[in-house]
Enzyme design. Structure first.
Site, mmCIF file in Angstrom:
data_model
loop_
_atom_site.group_PDB
_atom_site.id
_atom_site.type_symbol
_atom_site.label_atom_id
_atom_site.label_comp_id
_atom_site.label_asym_id
_atom_site.label_seq_id
_atom_site.Cartn_x
_atom_site.Cartn_y
_atom_site.Cartn_z
ATOM 1 C CB ALA A 280 53.455 -30.016 -43.437
ATOM 2 C CG LEU B 12 51.927 -32.896 -40.129
ATOM 3 C CD1 LEU B 12 53.111 -32.489 -39.253
ATOM 4 C CD2 LEU B 12 51.048 -31.686 -40.430
ATOM 5 C CG ASP B 13 50.297 -32.935 -47.226
ATOM 6 O OD1 ASP B 13 49.903 -34.111 -47.314
ATOM 7 O OD2 ASP B 13 49.562 -31.951 -47.430
ATOM 8 N N PRO B 14 54.566 -34.167 -46.802
ATOM 9 C CG PRO B 14 55.370 -35.671 -48.413
ATOM 10 C CD PRO B 14 54.102 -35.002 -47.933
#
Length: 241
Positions: free
Chosen positions: A48, A44-46
């Site tokens: 998210a 997951l992106d930071p």
């Protein structure tokens, strides 16, 4: 810190906190249990949050490729009226619009995201073209031609209060939710970026099965009671008192 033994293996479901990278959580888990063979079923992106499936031990890391192909479900918020170069809240603002879409327009545009759609991966992504990740080109100020990919989505509008459009989407592997937000903005004629993202489900694993990711930074935290098999069953059920 737990002793690194063969018994420490299984699936650990973690609710990734906002601001943490997926790999920082993996590093925390390595330090905590002393097992280096740890994989995942999707990062997951930071910015998210939500379900991260961690795979501990050789028996379970082998399942990574299978689990990566499973469907996922997300709750998301698109911020209308502003566009960014990364299509999300971490990017540089590159456009603004004063147009305020009507609810009818929103309903019409969101109805497009049902079934199979064609999607272009964003430049700021880890998708590889000619052996190089797209974000590496993007950071050099280059825009590379990308091929359309067919993905399957099922988007449900939850709430619309300008400038925020809340939706839930079930999707197949390789779907970029920030591209959906970006495309919604283009279709509505006002631009948009992905402001919030929370993974609710990865395959058969759901958010209500997850532990708080911050617990992995606690030196005395015991992960063993939370380890599951590939079907989601707890490996060491709590004793009946």
């Amino acid at each position: 810190m737990e002793l690194a033994t063969e018994s420490i293996e299984g699936v650990l479901l973690v609710d990734k906190p906002q601001g943490r990278t997926s790999f920082s959580l993996i590093r925390s888990l390595v330090r905590l249990i002393g097992v280096k063979k740890i994989g995942h079923a999707g990062t997951l992106d930071p910015f998210a949050t939500g379900v991260m499936v961690m795979l501990i031990g050789r028996k379970f890391t082998r399942l990574s490729d299978i689990m990566l192909f499973e469907d996922k479900e997300y709750a998301a918020v698109a911020h209308l009226g502003t566009t960014t170069d990364t299509y999300d809240c971490d990017g540089k603002i590159v456009g603004r619009s004063k147009k305020v879409p009507t609810m009818d327009e929103v309903l019409t545009c969101t109805s497009y995201f049902q079934g199979e759609i064609q999607q272009v991966p964003p430049m700021f992504s880890a998708k590889k073209v000619q052996g190089k990740k797209l974000y590496e080109y993007a950071r050099q100020g280059l825009s590379i031609e990308r091929r359309f990919a067919t993905v399957t989505v099922n988007l449900r509008l939850v709430k619309y209060e300008y400038p925020r459009l809340h939706f839930v989407v079930q999707c197949s592997k390789g779907t970029y939710i920030r591209s959906i937000a970006h495309e919604l903005g283009n279709m509505l004629g006002c631009g948009a970026y992905l402001e919030e993202l929370r993974r609710l489900r990865s395959g058969s694993f759901s958010i209500d099965q997850c532990i708080d990711g911050n617990l992995l930074d606690e030196p005395e935290f015991n992960v063993s009671p939370y380890l599951r098999d590939a079907n989601g069953l707890i490996l060491q059920p709590a004793p009946v008192l």
